[in-house]
Design a protein around this motif. Structure first.
Motif, short mmCIF file in Angstrom:
data_model
loop_
_atom_site.label_atom_id
_atom_site.label_comp_id
_atom_site.label_asym_id
_atom_site.label_seq_id
_atom_site.Cartn_x
_atom_site.Cartn_y
_atom_site.Cartn_z
N ALA A 80 -17.96 33.36 27.39
CA ALA A 80 -16.64 33.99 27.42
C ALA A 80 -16.15 34.20 28.86
CB ALA A 80 -16.68 35.32 26.67
N ARG A 81 -17.01 34.68 29.71
CA ARG A 81 -16.62 34.94 31.10
C ARG A 81 -16.24 33.64 31.81
NH1 ARG A 81 -19.57 34.64 35.59
NH2 ARG A 81 -21.50 34.45 34.39
N GLU A 82 -17.04 32.60 31.58
CA GLU A 82 -16.76 31.32 32.23
C GLU A 82 -15.46 30.71 31.72
OE1 GLU A 82 -21.29 31.81 32.13
OE2 GLU A 82 -19.57 32.29 30.87
N ALA A 83 -15.19 30.85 30.42
CA ALA A 83 -13.94 30.30 29.87
C ALA A 83 -12.73 30.98 30.48
CB ALA A 83 -13.94 30.47 28.35
N ARG A 84 -12.80 32.29 30.63
CA ARG A 84 -11.70 33.00 31.28
C ARG A 84 -11.50 32.51 32.71
NH1 ARG A 84 -11.00 39.58 32.16
NH2 ARG A 84 -9.21 39.41 33.58
N ALA A 85 -12.59 32.27 33.42
CA ALA A 85 -12.49 31.80 34.80
C ALA A 85 -11.83 30.42 34.88
CB ALA A 85 -13.88 31.76 35.44
N VAL A 86 -12.11 29.56 33.91
CA VAL A 86 -11.48 28.24 33.88
C VAL A 86 -9.97 28.37 33.75
CG1 VAL A 86 -11.25 26.08 32.57
CG2 VAL A 86 -13.50 27.07 32.96
N LEU A 87 -9.52 29.21 32.81
CA LEU A 87 -8.09 29.36 32.59
C LEU A 87 -7.43 30.04 33.79
CD1 LEU A 87 -5.77 28.83 30.67
CD2 LEU A 87 -6.25 31.02 29.56
N GLU A 88 -8.08 31.02 34.38
CA GLU A 88 -7.53 31.68 35.57
C GLU A 88 -7.33 30.68 36.70
OE1 GLU A 88 -8.91 36.33 35.61
OE2 GLU A 88 -10.35 34.83 36.31
N ALA A 89 -8.33 29.85 36.95
CA ALA A 89 -8.24 28.88 38.04
C ALA A 89 -7.13 27.87 37.82
CB ALA A 89 -9.59 28.17 38.21
N ALA A 90 -6.92 27.51 36.56
CA ALA A 90 -5.92 26.49 36.25
C ALA A 90 -4.51 27.04 36.13
CB ALA A 90 -6.30 25.79 34.94
N ALA A 91 -4.35 28.35 35.87
CA ALA A 91 -3.06 28.85 35.40
C ALA A 91 -2.40 29.91 36.27
CB ALA A 91 -3.23 29.41 33.98
N VAL A 92 -3.14 30.87 36.78
CA VAL A 92 -2.51 32.05 37.39
C VAL A 92 -1.66 31.66 38.60
CG1 VAL A 92 -2.96 34.20 38.63
CG2 VAL A 92 -4.24 33.67 36.56
N GLY A 93 -0.43 32.18 38.62
CA GLY A 93 0.50 31.93 39.71
C GLY A 93 1.39 30.73 39.50
N ARG A 94 1.15 29.97 38.46
CA ARG A 94 1.94 28.75 38.25
C ARG A 94 3.13 29.00 37.32
NH1 ARG A 94 -3.18 24.62 37.92
NH2 ARG A 94 -3.22 24.18 40.15
N GLU A 95 4.20 28.27 37.59
CA GLU A 95 5.34 28.27 36.68
C GLU A 95 4.95 27.52 35.42
OE1 GLU A 95 8.16 29.79 36.91
OE2 GLU A 95 7.96 30.54 38.97
N ALA A 96 5.41 28.00 34.29
CA ALA A 96 5.03 27.38 33.02
C ALA A 96 6.16 27.48 32.02
CB ALA A 96 3.78 28.05 32.46
N ARG A 97 6.10 26.62 31.03
CA ARG A 97 7.03 26.68 29.91
C ARG A 97 6.24 26.67 28.62
NH1 ARG A 97 12.55 23.13 28.84
NH2 ARG A 97 13.20 24.29 27.00
N GLY A 135 -14.45 21.82 27.84
CA GLY A 135 -15.51 22.48 27.10
C GLY A 135 -15.45 23.99 27.22
N ALA A 136 -14.27 24.53 27.52
CA ALA A 136 -14.10 25.97 27.65
C ALA A 136 -13.58 26.61 26.36
CB ALA A 136 -13.15 26.29 28.79
N ALA A 137 -13.31 25.80 25.34
CA ALA A 137 -12.83 26.29 24.05
C ALA A 137 -13.12 25.23 23.00
CB ALA A 137 -11.33 26.60 24.11
N ALA A 162 -20.34 14.92 26.45
CA ALA A 162 -20.72 15.10 27.85
C ALA A 162 -21.45 16.42 28.09
CB ALA A 162 -19.47 15.02 28.73
N ARG A 163 -21.56 17.26 27.05
CA ARG A 163 -22.19 18.58 27.15
C ARG A 163 -21.53 19.43 28.24
NH1 ARG A 163 -26.46 19.79 24.37
NH2 ARG A 163 -27.24 21.28 25.91
N ARG A 164 -20.20 19.41 28.25
CA ARG A 164 -19.45 20.21 29.20
C ARG A 164 -19.32 21.64 28.71
NH1 ARG A 164 -14.72 16.20 29.16
NH2 ARG A 164 -15.49 14.47 30.43
N GLY A 165 -19.34 22.56 29.65
CA GLY A 165 -19.00 23.94 29.33
C GLY A 165 -19.85 24.53 28.23
N LEU A 166 -19.20 25.10 27.23
CA LEU A 166 -19.92 25.78 26.15
C LEU A 166 -20.81 24.83 25.37
CD1 LEU A 166 -18.42 25.11 23.17
CD2 LEU A 166 -16.70 26.65 24.12
#
Length: 260
Positions: A80-97, A135-137, A162-166
């Motif tokens: 759970a902690r790692e999945a949140r970190a993936v989304l934070e790194a990819a998303a926070v501060g970016r414009e989105a629709r 592999g974060a969800a 590929a046994r990524r992430g979870l």
């Protein structure tokens, strides 16, 4: 977390997401399969499938489910902690629709959406797909939100191989019929159909080591192709261990993959 998992996530920087993963998202193009919604800047991430815009709107990423964090004294799920970190790194501060493919709000007033963010290169980044492909969800669809299920299932298959992430953790493995003890409440199970029958309503898959007894409801009967005795299936849904044998209720066919 395994050594493989730790090594992978240790290099999952914002730059890596922006340059590398935007390439697959660009194929989403004009989002012809979805309806455009609100714009905003992503201000925060609560967990691996929930974020907030600077407008105050909370957004649940549809058709996916990340490992749940702990709350109210309940222990968080593995990764759970790692999945949140993936989304934070990819998303926070970016414009989105936001883009909608079905029901647009849940009972908590959260938007139910696909989220397309703009990365550093100006390319579109489909966050729902990113989380699955990394592999974060896992894929989790609903009768009123399954527009991109086929695409997401392909991404999930790639991440699992590929046994990524979870998928590097034994807890999240795809279960066999004799391996249901300790399975996540939302489980992915493979097995062979040994018997089919008819019921009213949806569909119920009864899971025992002897095989899957599949009761097909009238609402899904017309789309139940390939579900005869002997078919090898992968079924995903909430595992009900109160029944004997355990069962999964199938409300729409994105929950069922015919393997053979």
């Amino acid at each position: 977390m395994s050594g493989e998992s730790g090594a992978f996530w240790g290099i999952a920087t914002r730059r890596r997401f922006g340059v590398g993963l935007a390439l697959f998202a660009m194929g989403c193009g004009a989002q012809a399969d979805l309806v455009g919604g609100e714009l905003g800047r992503i201000a925060r991430v609560t967990d691996g499938d929930l974020l907030g815009l600077d407008t105050g709107l909370r957004v649940r990423l549809v058709e996916i489910e990340a490992p749940a964090p702990g709350y109210d004294g309940r222990e968080g799920e593995p990764f759970a902690r790692e999945a949140r970190a993936v989304l934070e790194a990819a998303a926070v501060g970016r414009e989105a629709r936001l883009w909608y493919g079905g029901l647009t709000r849940d009972d908590y007033g959260r938007a139910l959406a696909h989220v397309i963010a703009r990365d550093e290169t100006g390319a579109d980044l489909w966050l729902n797909g990113l989380m699955i492909r990394q592999g974060a969800a896992r894929v989790r669809t609903w009768p009123d939100n399954a527009r991109r299920a086929a695409r997401l299932l392909r991404f999930e298959e790639e991440a699992r191989a590929a046994r990524r992430g979870l998928w590097s953790l034994d807890h999240w493995r795809v279960r066999e019929l004799d391996d249901l003890s300790g399975a996540p409440s939302y489980a992915i199970v493979e097995g062979t159909v040994v018997e089919t029958g008819d019921i009213a309503g949806d569909c119920v898959a009864h899971l025992s080591p002897a095989g899957i007894r599949l009761e097909i409801g009238e609402r899904l009967r017309e789309t139940a192709q390939g579900l005869s005795t002997g078919a090898r299936l992968r079924i995903r849904g909430r595992l009900d261990t109160r029944t004997d044998p355990p069962s999964i209720r199938v409300t729409h066919w994105a929950q069922v993959e015919v393997l053979v």
